[in-house]
Design a protein around this motif. Structure first.
Motif, mmCIF file in Angstrom:
data_model
loop_
_atom_site.group_PDB
_atom_site.id
_atom_site.type_symbol
_atom_site.label_atom_id
_atom_site.label_comp_id
_atom_site.label_asym_id
_atom_site.label_seq_id
_atom_site.Cartn_x
_atom_site.Cartn_y
_atom_site.Cartn_z
ATOM 1 N N LEU A 215 50.599 38.488 40.699
ATOM 2 C CA LEU A 215 50.981 39.322 39.303
ATOM 3 C C LEU A 215 49.692 39.430 38.777
ATOM 4 O O LEU A 215 49.274 40.370 38.034
ATOM 5 C CB LEU A 215 52.174 38.767 38.524
ATOM 6 C CG LEU A 215 53.349 39.096 38.902
ATOM 7 C CD1 LEU A 215 54.406 38.260 37.927
ATOM 8 C CD2 LEU A 215 53.531 40.486 38.696
ATOM 9 N N TYR A 216 48.991 38.338 38.691
ATOM 10 C CA TYR A 216 47.791 38.088 37.605
ATOM 11 C C TYR A 216 46.728 39.351 37.985
ATOM 12 O O TYR A 216 46.313 40.009 36.994
ATOM 13 C CB TYR A 216 47.136 36.877 38.031
ATOM 14 C CG TYR A 216 45.688 36.619 37.361
ATOM 15 C CD1 TYR A 216 45.363 36.436 36.011
ATOM 16 C CD2 TYR A 216 44.360 36.856 38.052
ATOM 17 C CE1 TYR A 216 44.372 36.202 35.632
ATOM 18 C CE2 TYR A 216 43.192 36.797 37.503
ATOM 19 C CZ TYR A 216 43.076 36.655 36.147
ATOM 20 O OH TYR A 216 41.955 36.291 35.543
ATOM 21 N N LYS A 217 46.436 39.473 39.251
ATOM 22 C CA LYS A 217 45.430 40.727 39.252
ATOM 23 C C LYS A 217 45.615 41.986 38.686
ATOM 24 O O LYS A 217 44.989 42.642 38.054
ATOM 25 C CB LYS A 217 44.921 40.642 40.829
ATOM 26 C CG LYS A 217 43.541 41.199 41.000
ATOM 27 C CD LYS A 217 43.113 40.623 42.305
ATOM 28 C CE LYS A 217 41.800 41.094 42.705
ATOM 29 N NZ LYS A 217 41.261 40.496 43.870
ATOM 30 N N PRO A 218 46.692 42.449 39.262
ATOM 31 C CA PRO A 218 47.134 43.935 38.448
ATOM 32 C C PRO A 218 47.271 43.898 37.086
ATOM 33 O O PRO A 218 46.865 44.908 36.629
ATOM 34 C CB PRO A 218 48.240 44.296 39.420
ATOM 35 C CG PRO A 218 49.024 43.075 39.933
ATOM 36 C CD PRO A 218 47.789 41.913 40.168
ATOM 37 N N VAL A 219 48.027 42.982 36.585
ATOM 38 C CA VAL A 219 48.026 42.860 35.297
ATOM 39 C C VAL A 219 46.829 42.741 34.477
ATOM 40 O O VAL A 219 46.640 43.551 33.613
ATOM 41 C CB VAL A 219 49.226 41.726 34.797
ATOM 42 C CG1 VAL A 219 49.046 41.367 33.145
ATOM 43 C CG2 VAL A 219 50.353 41.884 35.186
ATOM 44 N N VAL A 220 45.998 41.889 34.828
ATOM 45 C CA VAL A 220 44.607 41.935 34.214
ATOM 46 C C VAL A 220 43.788 43.123 34.363
ATOM 47 O O VAL A 220 43.127 43.502 33.396
ATOM 48 C CB VAL A 220 43.930 40.499 34.546
ATOM 49 C CG1 VAL A 220 42.469 40.575 34.401
ATOM 50 C CG2 VAL A 220 44.581 39.325 34.181
ATOM 51 N N ILE A 221 43.875 43.662 35.552
ATOM 52 C CA ILE A 221 43.093 44.717 35.551
ATOM 53 C C ILE A 221 43.481 46.012 34.727
ATOM 54 O O ILE A 221 42.842 46.774 34.148
ATOM 55 C CB ILE A 221 43.031 45.382 37.046
ATOM 56 C CG1 ILE A 221 42.130 44.255 37.944
ATOM 57 C CG2 ILE A 221 42.362 46.695 37.144
ATOM 58 C CD1 ILE A 221 42.052 44.494 39.506
ATOM 59 N N VAL A 222 44.720 46.079 34.690
ATOM 60 C CA VAL A 222 45.149 47.455 33.843
ATOM 61 C C VAL A 222 45.035 47.005 32.537
ATOM 62 O O VAL A 222 44.494 47.941 31.846
ATOM 63 C CB VAL A 222 47.006 47.287 34.217
ATOM 64 C CG1 VAL A 222 47.506 48.249 32.886
ATOM 65 C CG2 VAL A 222 47.186 47.974 35.597
ATOM 66 N N LEU A 223 45.263 45.817 31.824
ATOM 67 C CA LEU A 223 44.995 45.422 30.440
ATOM 68 C C LEU A 223 43.431 45.486 30.225
ATOM 69 O O LEU A 223 43.233 45.971 29.377
ATOM 70 C CB LEU A 223 45.471 43.974 30.023
ATOM 71 C CG LEU A 223 46.933 43.669 30.014
ATOM 72 C CD1 LEU A 223 47.356 42.351 30.014
ATOM 73 C CD2 LEU A 223 47.576 44.280 28.836
ATOM 74 N N ALA A 224 42.393 45.148 31.241
ATOM 75 C CA ALA A 224 41.242 45.408 30.846
ATOM 76 C C ALA A 224 40.876 46.865 30.651
ATOM 77 O O ALA A 224 39.900 47.165 30.102
ATOM 78 C CB ALA A 224 40.433 44.783 32.085
ATOM 79 N N ALA A 225 41.592 47.506 31.620
ATOM 80 C CA ALA A 225 41.045 49.011 31.717
ATOM 81 C C ALA A 225 41.560 49.661 30.359
ATOM 82 O O ALA A 225 40.864 50.454 29.556
ATOM 83 C CB ALA A 225 41.787 49.698 32.830
ATOM 84 N N ALA A 226 42.510 49.294 29.818
ATOM 85 C CA ALA A 226 43.387 49.580 28.720
ATOM 86 C C ALA A 226 42.211 49.254 27.630
ATOM 87 O O ALA A 226 42.036 49.998 26.283
ATOM 88 C CB ALA A 226 44.684 49.194 28.455
ATOM 89 N N GLY A 227 42.178 47.965 27.612
ATOM 90 C CA GLY A 227 41.144 47.396 26.452
ATOM 91 C C GLY A 227 39.551 48.224 26.569
ATOM 92 O O GLY A 227 39.245 48.577 25.517
ATOM 93 N N LEU A 228 38.902 48.497 27.734
ATOM 94 C CA LEU A 228 37.739 49.112 27.494
ATOM 95 C C LEU A 228 37.988 50.633 27.226
ATOM 96 O O LEU A 228 37.296 51.063 26.160
ATOM 97 C CB LEU A 228 37.263 49.023 28.993
ATOM 98 C CG LEU A 228 35.911 49.847 29.167
ATOM 99 C CD1 LEU A 228 34.716 49.244 28.354
ATOM 100 C CD2 LEU A 228 35.569 49.818 30.609
ATOM 101 N N ALA A 229 39.078 51.229 27.627
ATOM 102 C CA ALA A 229 39.577 52.671 27.180
ATOM 103 C C ALA A 229 39.542 52.626 25.434
ATOM 104 O O ALA A 229 39.021 53.702 24.607
ATOM 105 C CB ALA A 229 40.696 53.103 27.619
ATOM 106 N N ALA A 230 40.414 51.519 24.901
ATOM 107 C CA ALA A 230 40.272 51.400 23.385
ATOM 108 C C ALA A 230 39.116 51.440 22.949
ATOM 109 O O ALA A 230 38.661 52.091 21.940
ATOM 110 C CB ALA A 230 41.257 50.423 23.027
ATOM 111 N N ILE A 231 38.328 50.688 23.245
ATOM 112 C CA ILE A 231 36.900 50.378 22.913
ATOM 113 C C ILE A 231 36.048 51.706 22.768
ATOM 114 O O ILE A 231 35.213 52.147 21.969
ATOM 115 C CB ILE A 231 36.072 49.358 23.393
ATOM 116 C CG1 ILE A 231 36.937 47.913 23.142
ATOM 117 C CG2 ILE A 231 34.531 49.290 23.032
ATOM 118 C CD1 ILE A 231 36.186 46.584 24.070
#
Length: 118
Positions: A91-107
């Protein structure tokens, strides 16, 4: 235990995004509302402004204070995601990748808006 710089950066972006999601975003207001009290005040122009403050005392007050603090929530989110890395690696890998992509998009979006681009 080793973690690469790339994984650390991705992890950090995921922590950033999940923390903001819990502390600020409207979509998670239902999580915060049992732990917050609403206060309404009139500003200098006579318009009503609503403030959310943690409930007084007890467990609800403690959780409200936690959810009202970006820094505090960030620590718990970090520990939760870090534990997920070991106990739920699938679960960790897809959750972290999605959150990281959303975080970068927000920045990036915040930067674009600050420059009045687009």
């Amino acid at each position: 235990m080793e973690i690469s710089w790339l994984e650390y950066i991705i992890f950090s972006m995921a922590v950033f995004r999940l923390t903001r999601l819990l502390v600020y975003d409207q979509i998670t207001e239902w999580i915060r509302s049992p732990f917050m009290d609403e206060y309404e005040e009139k500003n200098d122009e006579g318009k009503a402004e609503i403030y959310l403050l943690p409930k007084e005392g007890g467990l609800r007050g403690w959780i409200g204070a936690l959810l009202n603090c970006f820094w505090c929530t960030g620590i718990w989110v970090s520990m939760g995601l870090f534990a997920m890395r070991f106990y739920f690696p699938v679960l960790y890998k897809p959750v972290v990748i999605v959150l990281a992509a959303a975080g970068l998009a927000a920045i990036v979006e915040t930067w674009i808006q600050s420059k009045n681009i687009g």
